[in-house]
Write a protein that holds these residues in place. Structure first.
Motif, PDB file in Angstrom:
ATOM      1  N   ILE A 281       0.855  -1.190   0.000  1.00  0.00           N
ATOM      2  CA  ILE A 281       0.000   0.000   0.000  1.00  0.00           C
ATOM      3  C   ILE A 281       0.891   1.240   0.000  1.00  0.00           C
ATOM      4  CG2 ILE A 281      -1.715   1.338   1.267  1.00  0.00           C
ATOM      5  CD1 ILE A 281      -2.938  -1.122   0.153  1.00  0.00           C
ATOM      6  N   LEU A 282       0.779   2.043  -1.034  1.00  0.00           N
ATOM      7  CA  LEU A 282       1.574   3.264  -1.101  1.00  0.00           C
ATOM      8  C   LEU A 282       1.029   4.305  -0.135  1.00  0.00           C
ATOM      9  CD1 LEU A 282       1.964   3.638  -4.988  1.00  0.00           C
ATOM     10  CD2 LEU A 282       3.608   2.671  -3.376  1.00  0.00           C
ATOM     11  N   SER A 283       1.925   5.043   0.482  1.00  0.00           N
ATOM     12  CA  SER A 283       1.517   6.146   1.351  1.00  0.00           C
ATOM     13  C   SER A 283       1.037   7.315   0.490  1.00  0.00           C
ATOM     14  CB  SER A 283       2.703   6.588   2.212  1.00  0.00           C
ATOM     15  OG  SER A 283       3.709   7.171   1.385  1.00  0.00           O
ATOM     16  N   PRO A 284       0.352   8.308   1.083  1.00  0.00           N
ATOM     17  CA  PRO A 284      -0.040   9.487   0.301  1.00  0.00           C
ATOM     18  C   PRO A 284       1.135  10.170  -0.390  1.00  0.00           C
ATOM     19  CG  PRO A 284      -1.259   9.442   2.357  1.00  0.00           C
ATOM     20  CD  PRO A 284      -0.266   8.314   2.426  1.00  0.00           C
ATOM     21  N   LEU A 285       2.293  10.240   0.280  1.00  0.00           N
ATOM     22  CA  LEU A 285       3.460  10.854  -0.348  1.00  0.00           C
ATOM     23  C   LEU A 285       3.896  10.068  -1.576  1.00  0.00           C
ATOM     24  CD1 LEU A 285       5.771  12.886  -0.415  1.00  0.00           C
ATOM     25  CD2 LEU A 285       7.029  11.425   1.187  1.00  0.00           C
ATOM     26  N   GLU A 286       3.970   8.742  -1.456  1.00  0.00           N
ATOM     27  CA  GLU A 286       4.401   7.909  -2.579  1.00  0.00           C
ATOM     28  C   GLU A 286       3.383   7.940  -3.715  1.00  0.00           C
ATOM     29  OE1 GLU A 286       6.871   4.475  -0.112  1.00  0.00           O
ATOM     30  OE2 GLU A 286       4.684   4.374  -0.228  1.00  0.00           O
ATOM     31  N   GLY A 287       2.094   7.902  -3.367  1.00  0.00           N
ATOM     32  CA  GLY A 287       1.058   7.943  -4.389  1.00  0.00           C
ATOM     33  C   GLY A 287       1.053   9.254  -5.150  1.00  0.00           C
ATOM     34  N   GLY A 413      -2.727   6.176   5.883  1.00  0.00           N
ATOM     35  CA  GLY A 413      -2.949   7.615   6.019  1.00  0.00           C
ATOM     36  C   GLY A 413      -3.861   8.231   4.982  1.00  0.00           C
ATOM     37  N   TRP A 414      -4.450   7.419   4.102  1.00  0.00           N
ATOM     38  CA  TRP A 414      -5.382   7.958   3.114  1.00  0.00           C
ATOM     39  C   TRP A 414      -6.732   8.236   3.766  1.00  0.00           C
ATOM     40  CZ3 TRP A 414      -3.866   9.308  -1.697  1.00  0.00           C
ATOM     41  CH2 TRP A 414      -2.667   8.754  -2.189  1.00  0.00           C
ATOM     42  N   GLN A 415      -7.400   9.294   3.320  1.00  0.00           N
ATOM     43  CA  GLN A 415      -8.735   9.622   3.814  1.00  0.00           C
ATOM     44  C   GLN A 415      -9.777   8.883   2.976  1.00  0.00           C
ATOM     45  OE1 GLN A 415      -9.356  13.863   3.882  1.00  0.00           O
ATOM     46  NE2 GLN A 415      -7.441  14.265   4.959  1.00  0.00           N
ATOM     47  N   THR A 416     -10.669   8.170   3.645  1.00  0.00           N
ATOM     48  CA  THR A 416     -11.721   7.439   2.925  1.00  0.00           C
ATOM     49  C   THR A 416     -13.117   7.924   3.292  1.00  0.00           C
ATOM     50  OG1 THR A 416     -11.738   5.690   4.619  1.00  0.00           O
ATOM     51  CG2 THR A 416     -10.268   5.375   2.731  1.00  0.00           C
ATOM     52  N   ASN A 417     -13.190   8.975   4.097  1.00  0.00           N
ATOM     53  CA  ASN A 417     -14.501   9.531   4.435  1.00  0.00           C
ATOM     54  C   ASN A 417     -14.988  10.529   3.393  1.00  0.00           C
ATOM     55  OD1 ASN A 417     -12.461  11.334   5.140  1.00  0.00           O
ATOM     56  ND2 ASN A 417     -13.687  12.294   6.731  1.00  0.00           N
ATOM     57  N   ARG A 418     -14.101  10.913   2.475  1.00  0.00           N
ATOM     58  CA  ARG A 418     -14.457  11.779   1.356  1.00  0.00           C
ATOM     59  C   ARG A 418     -13.529  11.468   0.192  1.00  0.00           C
ATOM     60  NH1 ARG A 418     -10.767  16.288   1.388  1.00  0.00           N
ATOM     61  NH2 ARG A 418     -12.120  17.381  -0.081  1.00  0.00           N
ATOM     62  N   THR A 419     -13.978  11.750  -1.018  1.00  0.00           N
ATOM     63  CA  THR A 419     -13.164  11.476  -2.199  1.00  0.00           C
ATOM     64  C   THR A 419     -13.245  12.645  -3.170  1.00  0.00           C
ATOM     65  OG1 THR A 419     -14.907  10.461  -3.560  1.00  0.00           O
ATOM     66  CG2 THR A 419     -13.757   9.021  -1.986  1.00  0.00           C
ATOM     67  N   LEU A 420     -12.372  12.590  -4.180  1.00  0.00           N
ATOM     68  CA  LEU A 420     -12.385  13.539  -5.294  1.00  0.00           C
ATOM     69  C   LEU A 420     -12.520  12.754  -6.605  1.00  0.00           C
ATOM     70  CD1 LEU A 420      -9.486  15.891  -4.112  1.00  0.00           C
ATOM     71  CD2 LEU A 420     -11.928  16.412  -4.086  1.00  0.00           C
ATOM     72  N   LEU A 421     -13.436  11.804  -6.614  1.00  0.00           N
ATOM     73  CA  LEU A 421     -13.562  10.882  -7.744  1.00  0.00           C
ATOM     74  C   LEU A 421     -14.450  11.412  -8.875  1.00  0.00           C
ATOM     75  CD1 LEU A 421     -13.755   7.499  -5.824  1.00  0.00           C
ATOM     76  CD2 LEU A 421     -11.920   8.275  -7.331  1.00  0.00           C
TER      77      LEU A 421
END
Length: 435
Positions: A281-287, A413-421
Motif C-alpha cells: 500500500i503506497l503512502s499518500p506521499l508515494e502515491g 494515512g489515506w482519507q476514505t470519508n471523502r473522495t475527489l472521484l
C-alpha cells in the motif's frame, strides 16, 4: 545561605513558536520567555514577518507541504509578473500607444472586443470543465499556467502581425479568461487541502498578501526592465522565454510538492494497481509522487462514474445482466469501450471507492490486449470475450480484495470519508428482480 524563592506558577505556548513561564520571585509575579533571550530582536522581526504573511498557528495549522508549495508558487508568481509586463507593453504598442496615427476609438474597440470574448470564454469554460477542477486540481493548475504563458506570447507577437492583431488579442483574452477560472478554482481546492483548522479564509488571505508582495517586487524589477527592452523586440522575446522557462519549472515543482490524502481517479488507480501487483500500500506521499500532473487529451479507456441508467443498459435483458451476481448499491457495465457505473441512492463513500476500484480494474483489462503485459496477475482472472462476463468476474475480485485494501489505505494515512472521484449527480433506485 538563603534558598531560591522562585516558583513556577504556569507555562503557556503560542503554537510551537513561543513558550513562556509565569513565575513568582520574592512575592512578585513575572512573565518570562523560556530559552535563550539572545537575538530577541531578530526573533521579533521574524515573528512579525510570520504573522503578516503566514497563517495563524503556522506550521500546525497547515498541511506539511505548505511551505514547499508556497516557495515554488512565489517563484512562479514573480516570473509570471515579469512576463506579464513584457506582454502588456507589447499590447499597448499594438493598440497604438506611441503611434500618432492611431485613434482612441480603434484602441477602445479592440480592448472591448478582447474583454468581451474573454467573458464568454470564462462562462463556457466554467460550464464545461468546472466539475473537474476539484478532482484534477494539480493538472488544471499546471495547464492554466501553461495556457497563460501561451496567451502572453501571443500578445507579444500580435503587434508584429497588424492584420491579425485583433484576432490574436481576442484569442489571448479567451485563454486568459480560462486561466482565471482554472487558476482561481484550483487555488481554492488547494486551500481546502492545506487548511487543517477550518482556516481556509486565513490561508487564502495570507496567500493574497504573499502574492501582493511578490507582485510589488516584480513591479520594482519591471521599472528597471522596461527601459532596457523598449523598441527591442528580439531582447523582449529572449527575456520572455527565459522568464517562461522559470515560470513553468516553478509551477511543475509546486504541483509536484502537493501531497493530497484524498483519492481522485489517478491516485486511486496508482495505489490499487500497486496493491494488486505486490500487496504493498503506497503512502499518500508515494502515491502523489507517481501521480501524473499533465492533462491527457484522451483517455484510452474512459471511466464514467454516476451515469444515467440508460447509459448503462438499453433493454430488460441487459438490466437483468447488470443485476446478476451483485447486491451492491451500484451497477456496472461496459458500453462502447467505456466503463460506466450507475450509483444507487443509498451508496456510501466506501461503496463509491469500491465501485471506482472495480471500474479501474475493468479499464486496465480492456486497455491491454492479449497477452496482458503490464497488468497485475490478479487481473488476469477478468479476461473474457464477453463484457458482461468480465463484469461478473470483477465483482468476485472485489469481494476478495476490497476490504483488505480499504483497511490498508486507511492505515497508510489515506482519507476514505471523502473522495475527489468526480462522480456525476445521477442516482438510481432499482428493483432487484424483473419478470
Amino acid at each position: 545561605m538563603e534558598k531560591d524563592s522562585t516558583v513556577v506558577l504556569a507555562t503557556e505556548k503560542y503554537g510551537s513558536n513561543e513558550s513562556w513561564e509565569y513565575i513568582v520571585k520574592d512575592g512578585v509575579m513575572e512573565r518570562k520567555r523560556n530559552g535563550s533571550e539572545c537575538g530577541s530582536g531578530g526573533n521579533s522581526i521574524i515573528g512579525v514577518f510570520k504573522s503578516v504573511f503566514l497563517p495563524q498557528g503556522y506550521p500546525e495549522s497547515v498541511s506539511d507541504d505548505y511551505l514547499h508549495y508556497q516557495f515554488w508558487d512565489t517563484v512562479q508568481a514573480f516570473s509570471s509578473s515579469l512576463s506579464g509586463t513584457l506582454a502588456t507593453q507589447a499590447s499597448l504598442r499594438g493598440v497604438g500607444v506611441g503611434n500618432p496615427e492611431a485613434t482612441v476609438a480603434a484602441a477602445t474597440v479592440t480592448w472591448l472586443l478582447r474583454d468581451g470574448t474573454g467573458m464568454l470564454g470564462r462562462i463556457l469554460f466554467a460550464w464545461q470543465k468546472g466539475s473537474q477542477l476539484d478532482s484534477e486540481a494539480k493538472k488544471w493548475r499546471l495547464f492554466a499556467d501553461v495556457l497563460n504563458d501561451i496567451a502572453m506570447f501571443m500578445e507579444i507577437l500580435a503587434p508584429n502581425i497588424p492584420s491579425c492583431f485583433t484576432l490574436i488579442v481576442c484569442t489571448a483574452g479567451i485563454f486568459k479568461s480560462i486561466v482565471g477560472v482554472a487558476g482561481g478554482a484550483t487555488r481554492a481546492a488547494l486551500t481546502v487541502h492545506q487548511a487543517r483548522r477550518d482556516n481556509m479564509a486565513d490561508i487564502s488571505a495570507k496567500d493574497g498578501s504573499q502574492e501582493t508582495l511578490v507582485n510589488l517586487a516584480g513591479l520594482l524589477v519591471s521599472l528597471i526592465l522596461i527601459p532596457l527592452v523598449t523598441d527591442k523586440p528580439v531582447l523582449t522575446v529572449i527575456l520572455f522565454f527565459l522568464f517562461t522557462i522559470l515560470h513553468l519549472f516553478a509551477n511543475y515543482k509546486a504541483v509536484r510538492s502537493v501531497v493530497m490524502a484524498t483519492f481522485n481517479e489517478a491516485r486511486l488507480s496508482i495505489v490499487l494497481h500497486q496493491y494488486l501487483r505486490d500487496g504493498q500500500i503506497l503512502s499518500p506521499l508515494e502515491g502523489n509522487q507517481k501521480e501524473p500532473v499533465f492533462l491527457e487529451l484522451r483517455k484510452k479507456v474512459p471511466v464514467r462514474l454516476g451515469v444515467r441508467l440508460q447509459d448503462l443498459v438499453q433493454n430488460k435483458d441487459e438490466f437483468n445482466l447488470a443485476l446478476k451476481q451483485t447486491s451492491m448499491p451500484y451497477l456496472l457495465g461496459v458500453k462502447n469501450g467505456c466503463v460506466r457505473v450507475c450509483l444507487g441512492q443509498e451508496a456510501s463513500t466506501h461503496d463509491e471507492i469500491r465501485a471506482a476500484c472495480q471500474a479501474l480494474c475493468l479499464g486496465s483489462v480492456l486497455h491491454h490486449a492479449t497477452p496482458m503485459s503490464g497488468v497485475p496477475e490478479k487481473l488476469l482472472m477478468l479476461q473474457s470475450q464477453s463484457p458482461w462476463e468480465m463484469v461478473f468476474k470483477s465483482y468476485n475480485l472485489m469481494d476478495q480484495i476490497f476490504n483488505p485494501f480499504l483497511k490498508g489505505v486507511e492505515a497508510a494515512g489515506w482519507q476514505t470519508n471523502r473522495t475527489l472521484l468526480n462522480w456525476d449527480e445521477w442516482r438510481v433506485e432499482w428493483k432487484t428482480k424483473t419478470s
